[in-house]
Write an enzyme that holds these catalytic residues in place. Structure first.
Site, short mmCIF file in Angstrom:
data_model
loop_
_atom_site.label_atom_id
_atom_site.label_comp_id
_atom_site.label_asym_id
_atom_site.label_seq_id
_atom_site.Cartn_x
_atom_site.Cartn_y
_atom_site.Cartn_z
N THR A 156 -0.77 7.62 -1.21
CA THR A 156 -2.08 7.51 -1.89
C THR A 156 -2.96 6.43 -1.25
OG1 THR A 156 -1.31 5.81 -3.40
CG2 THR A 156 -0.97 8.10 -4.09
N ASP B 143 1.49 -11.88 10.40
CA ASP B 143 2.31 -11.94 11.62
C ASP B 143 1.98 -13.19 12.43
OD1 ASP B 143 3.67 -9.65 11.08
OD2 ASP B 143 2.53 -8.37 12.44
N ARG C 71 0.84 -1.19 0.00
CA ARG C 71 0.00 0.00 0.00
C ARG C 71 0.88 1.24 0.00
NH1 ARG C 71 -5.00 1.16 4.01
NH2 ARG C 71 -3.46 0.76 5.59
N ASP D 211 -3.17 -9.46 12.81
CA ASP D 211 -2.47 -9.49 11.53
C ASP D 211 -2.22 -10.94 11.14
OD1 ASP D 211 -0.29 -7.45 9.82
OD2 ASP D 211 -0.14 -9.64 9.68
N1 URA Z 1 -4.96 -7.83 7.30
C1 URA Z 1 -4.78 -8.55 8.43
O1 URA Z 1 -3.84 -9.33 8.53
N2 URA Z 1 -5.65 -8.41 9.44
C2 URA Z 1 -6.70 -7.58 9.38
O2 URA Z 1 -7.48 -7.50 10.34
C3 URA Z 1 -6.88 -6.83 8.19
C4 URA Z 1 -5.99 -6.96 7.17
#
Ligand code: URA
Length: 210
Positions: free
Chosen positions: A109, A204, A105, A201
Protein backbone atom coordinates in the site's frame (compact mmCIF):
# COMPACT_ATOMS: atom_id res chain seq x y z
CA UNK A 1 5.58 30.36 15.35
CA UNK A 2 3.66 32.18 12.64
CA UNK A 3 5.25 30.76 9.44
CA UNK A 4 4.31 27.28 8.23
CA UNK A 5 7.84 26.79 6.86
CA UNK A 6 11.02 28.37 8.28
CA UNK A 7 14.27 27.76 6.40
CA UNK A 8 17.22 28.48 8.68
CA UNK A 9 19.82 30.24 6.55
CA UNK A 10 22.49 30.88 9.17
CA UNK A 11 25.98 30.62 7.59
CA UNK A 12 27.10 27.95 10.09
CA UNK A 13 24.04 25.81 9.28
CA UNK A 14 24.57 26.18 5.52
CA UNK A 15 28.27 25.38 5.70
CA UNK A 16 27.79 22.31 7.91
CA UNK A 17 24.95 21.10 5.70
CA UNK A 18 27.16 21.31 2.59
CA UNK A 19 29.76 19.14 4.34
CA UNK A 20 27.04 16.64 5.27
CA UNK A 21 25.79 16.46 1.68
CA UNK A 22 29.27 15.66 0.36
CA UNK A 23 29.37 11.92 -0.36
CA UNK A 24 33.04 11.70 0.71
CA UNK A 25 32.21 12.83 4.27
CA UNK A 26 32.90 9.96 6.72
CA UNK A 27 30.32 8.48 9.07
CA UNK A 28 32.16 9.98 12.05
CA UNK A 29 32.19 13.48 10.54
CA UNK A 30 28.57 13.17 9.39
CA UNK A 31 27.50 12.30 12.95
CA UNK A 32 29.51 15.14 14.47
CA UNK A 33 28.12 17.67 11.96
CA UNK A 34 24.58 16.46 12.60
CA UNK A 35 25.10 16.97 16.31
CA UNK A 36 26.39 20.51 15.76
CA UNK A 37 23.67 21.47 13.28
CA UNK A 38 20.93 20.08 15.54
CA UNK A 39 21.96 22.56 18.26
CA UNK A 40 21.57 25.45 15.82
CA UNK A 41 18.21 24.16 14.56
CA UNK A 42 16.99 23.59 18.13
CA UNK A 43 17.78 27.25 18.86
CA UNK A 44 15.50 28.23 15.98
CA UNK A 45 12.62 25.83 16.67
CA UNK A 46 12.39 26.95 20.31
CA UNK A 47 12.00 30.62 19.43
CA UNK A 48 8.86 32.31 20.75
CA UNK A 49 8.29 29.92 23.64
CA UNK A 50 5.98 31.44 26.24
CA UNK A 51 7.96 33.03 29.03
CA UNK A 52 7.32 33.76 32.67
CA UNK A 53 9.57 34.94 35.48
CA UNK A 54 10.99 33.28 38.59
CA UNK A 55 12.20 34.87 41.76
CA UNK A 56 15.94 34.38 42.26
CA UNK A 57 18.67 36.12 44.21
CA UNK A 58 21.83 37.19 42.42
CA UNK A 59 24.86 37.85 44.67
CA UNK A 60 23.77 41.53 44.59
CA UNK A 61 19.97 41.51 44.97
CA UNK A 62 16.73 39.61 44.40
CA UNK A 63 15.24 39.75 40.90
CA UNK A 64 12.40 38.46 38.78
CA UNK A 65 14.38 36.49 36.18
CA UNK A 66 13.01 35.20 32.83
CA UNK A 67 12.15 31.50 32.63
CA UNK A 68 10.35 29.27 30.12
CA UNK A 69 6.73 28.82 31.13
CA UNK A 70 4.85 25.56 31.44
CA UNK A 71 5.67 21.88 31.44
CA UNK A 72 8.90 20.43 30.06
CA UNK A 73 9.04 20.14 26.25
CA UNK A 74 8.44 16.79 24.58
CA UNK A 75 10.89 15.70 21.85
CA UNK A 76 9.47 13.00 19.61
CA UNK A 77 11.93 11.10 17.43
CA UNK A 78 10.75 9.27 14.33
CA UNK A 79 12.86 6.10 14.25
CA UNK A 80 15.54 5.57 13.32
CA UNK A 81 17.06 8.66 11.71
CA UNK A 82 15.28 11.02 14.14
CA UNK A 83 17.64 9.83 16.88
CA UNK A 84 20.55 11.59 15.15
CA UNK A 85 18.83 14.96 15.58
CA UNK A 86 17.54 14.08 19.03
CA UNK A 87 20.97 13.62 20.65
CA UNK A 88 22.13 17.16 19.88
CA UNK A 89 18.85 18.78 20.90
CA UNK A 90 18.95 16.96 24.23
CA UNK A 91 22.29 18.63 24.95
CA UNK A 92 20.52 21.98 24.69
CA UNK A 93 17.28 20.92 26.42
CA UNK A 94 18.42 18.18 28.82
CA UNK A 95 15.19 18.15 30.85
CA UNK A 96 12.96 17.49 27.83
CA UNK A 97 10.70 14.44 27.87
CA UNK A 98 11.37 12.05 24.98
CA UNK A 99 9.08 9.89 22.88
CA UNK A 100 9.69 7.53 19.96
CA UNK A 101 7.52 6.62 17.00
CA UNK A 102 8.50 3.72 14.70
CA UNK A 103 6.85 3.46 11.29
CA UNK A 104 7.63 1.34 8.25
CA UNK A 105 6.24 1.63 4.76
CA UNK A 106 3.94 -1.23 3.73
CA UNK A 107 5.44 -2.48 0.43
CA UNK A 108 1.99 -3.03 -1.13
CA UNK A 109 0.00 0.00 0.00
CA UNK A 110 3.10 2.23 0.48
CA UNK A 111 1.33 3.60 3.55
CA UNK A 112 3.15 4.01 6.89
CA UNK A 113 2.45 1.25 9.45
CA UNK A 114 3.23 1.80 13.13
CA UNK A 115 5.51 -0.77 14.82
CA UNK A 116 6.46 1.20 17.93
CA UNK A 117 5.07 4.13 19.88
CA UNK A 118 6.08 5.35 23.32
CA UNK A 119 5.09 8.91 24.16
CA UNK A 120 5.51 11.14 27.24
CA UNK A 121 2.41 11.85 29.35
CA UNK A 122 0.45 15.14 29.52
CA UNK A 123 1.12 15.94 25.85
CA UNK A 124 -1.88 18.28 25.92
CA UNK A 125 0.11 20.59 28.25
CA UNK A 126 3.49 20.46 26.46
CA UNK A 127 5.05 21.78 23.30
CA UNK A 128 5.96 18.68 21.25
CA UNK A 129 8.84 18.92 18.77
CA UNK A 130 8.83 16.05 16.27
CA UNK A 131 12.27 15.36 14.79
CA UNK A 132 13.19 13.54 11.58
CA UNK A 133 16.14 14.67 9.42
CA UNK A 134 14.41 14.11 6.06
CA UNK A 135 10.94 15.42 5.19
CA UNK A 136 10.54 13.49 1.92
CA UNK A 137 7.00 12.35 0.96
CA UNK A 138 5.76 13.57 4.35
CA UNK A 139 3.77 10.34 4.82
CA UNK A 140 5.56 9.12 7.95
CA UNK A 141 5.79 12.64 9.44
CA UNK A 142 2.06 13.20 8.92
CA UNK A 143 1.29 9.76 10.39
CA UNK A 144 3.52 10.40 13.44
CA UNK A 145 1.74 13.71 14.05
CA UNK A 146 -1.65 11.94 13.71
CA UNK A 147 -0.51 9.65 16.56
CA UNK A 148 0.59 12.60 18.68
CA UNK A 149 -2.70 14.41 18.16
CA UNK A 150 -4.61 11.22 19.09
CA UNK A 151 -2.53 11.17 22.30
CA UNK A 152 -3.69 14.72 23.06
CA UNK A 153 -0.88 16.92 21.72
CA UNK A 154 -2.16 20.33 20.65
CA UNK A 155 1.00 22.37 20.26
CA UNK A 156 3.38 20.66 17.81
CA UNK A 157 6.40 21.76 15.75
CA UNK A 158 8.32 19.69 13.21
CA UNK A 159 12.10 19.89 12.87
CA UNK A 160 14.07 18.44 9.96
CA UNK A 161 17.38 18.94 8.23
CA UNK A 162 16.15 18.78 4.62
CA UNK A 163 12.68 19.14 3.20
CA UNK A 164 11.28 18.33 -0.25
CA UNK A 165 8.48 20.56 -1.60
CA UNK A 166 6.28 17.43 -1.85
CA UNK A 167 6.68 16.72 1.88
CA UNK A 168 6.04 20.33 2.87
CA UNK A 169 2.83 20.32 0.82
CA UNK A 170 1.68 16.99 2.32
CA UNK A 171 2.25 18.40 5.82
CA UNK A 172 0.52 21.67 4.95
CA UNK A 173 -2.59 19.77 3.86
CA UNK A 174 -2.57 17.23 6.71
CA UNK A 175 -1.37 19.46 9.56
CA UNK A 176 -1.54 23.17 8.68
CA UNK A 177 -1.23 23.97 12.40
CA UNK A 178 2.27 22.40 12.66
CA UNK A 179 5.14 24.78 11.79
CA UNK A 180 8.13 23.21 10.05
CA UNK A 181 11.73 24.30 10.66
CA UNK A 182 14.39 23.05 8.23
CA UNK A 183 17.91 23.89 7.11
CA UNK A 184 17.03 23.60 3.40
CA UNK A 185 14.11 23.29 1.02
CA UNK A 186 15.59 21.10 -1.71
CA UNK A 187 14.51 20.72 -5.34
CA UNK A 188 12.32 17.58 -5.53
CA UNK A 189 11.92 13.88 -4.78
CA UNK A 190 13.28 11.33 -7.24
CA UNK A 191 11.29 8.24 -8.29
CA UNK A 192 12.72 6.28 -5.32
CA UNK A 193 11.50 8.88 -2.84
CA UNK A 194 14.95 10.38 -2.22
CA UNK A 195 15.37 14.12 -1.74
CA UNK A 196 17.39 15.74 -4.59
CA UNK A 197 20.09 16.99 -4.33
CA UNK A 198 19.74 15.75 -0.73
CA UNK A 199 22.39 13.81 1.14
CA UNK A 200 21.37 10.19 0.49
CA UNK A 201 19.91 7.93 3.15
CA UNK A 202 20.27 9.85 6.40
CA UNK A 203 20.00 6.72 8.59
CA UNK A 204 22.65 4.85 6.59
CA UNK A 205 24.99 7.84 6.63
CA UNK A 206 24.69 8.46 10.38
CA UNK A 207 24.82 4.80 11.44
CA UNK A 208 27.27 3.55 8.78
CA UNK A 209 24.85 0.96 7.34
CA UNK A 210 23.95 0.30 3.71
N1 URA B 1 15.00 9.47 3.68
C1 URA B 1 16.33 9.62 3.55
O1 URA B 1 17.10 9.15 4.38
N2 URA B 1 16.81 10.29 2.49
C2 URA B 1 16.01 10.83 1.55
O2 URA B 1 16.50 11.46 0.61
C3 URA B 1 14.61 10.67 1.71
C4 URA B 1 14.13 9.97 2.78
Amino acid sequence: MREHLTVVSHPLVLHKLSLMRDKTTSTASFRQLLREISLLLAYEVTRELPMTTMRIETPLEPMEAPAIEGKKLALISILRAGNGLLDGILELIPAARVGFVGLYRDPETLQPVQYYCKLPDHLDERLSIVVDPMLATGNSSAAAIDLLKKAGAKNIRFLCLLAAPEGVERMRLAHPDVPIVTASLDSHLNTHGYIVPGLGDAGDRMFGTK
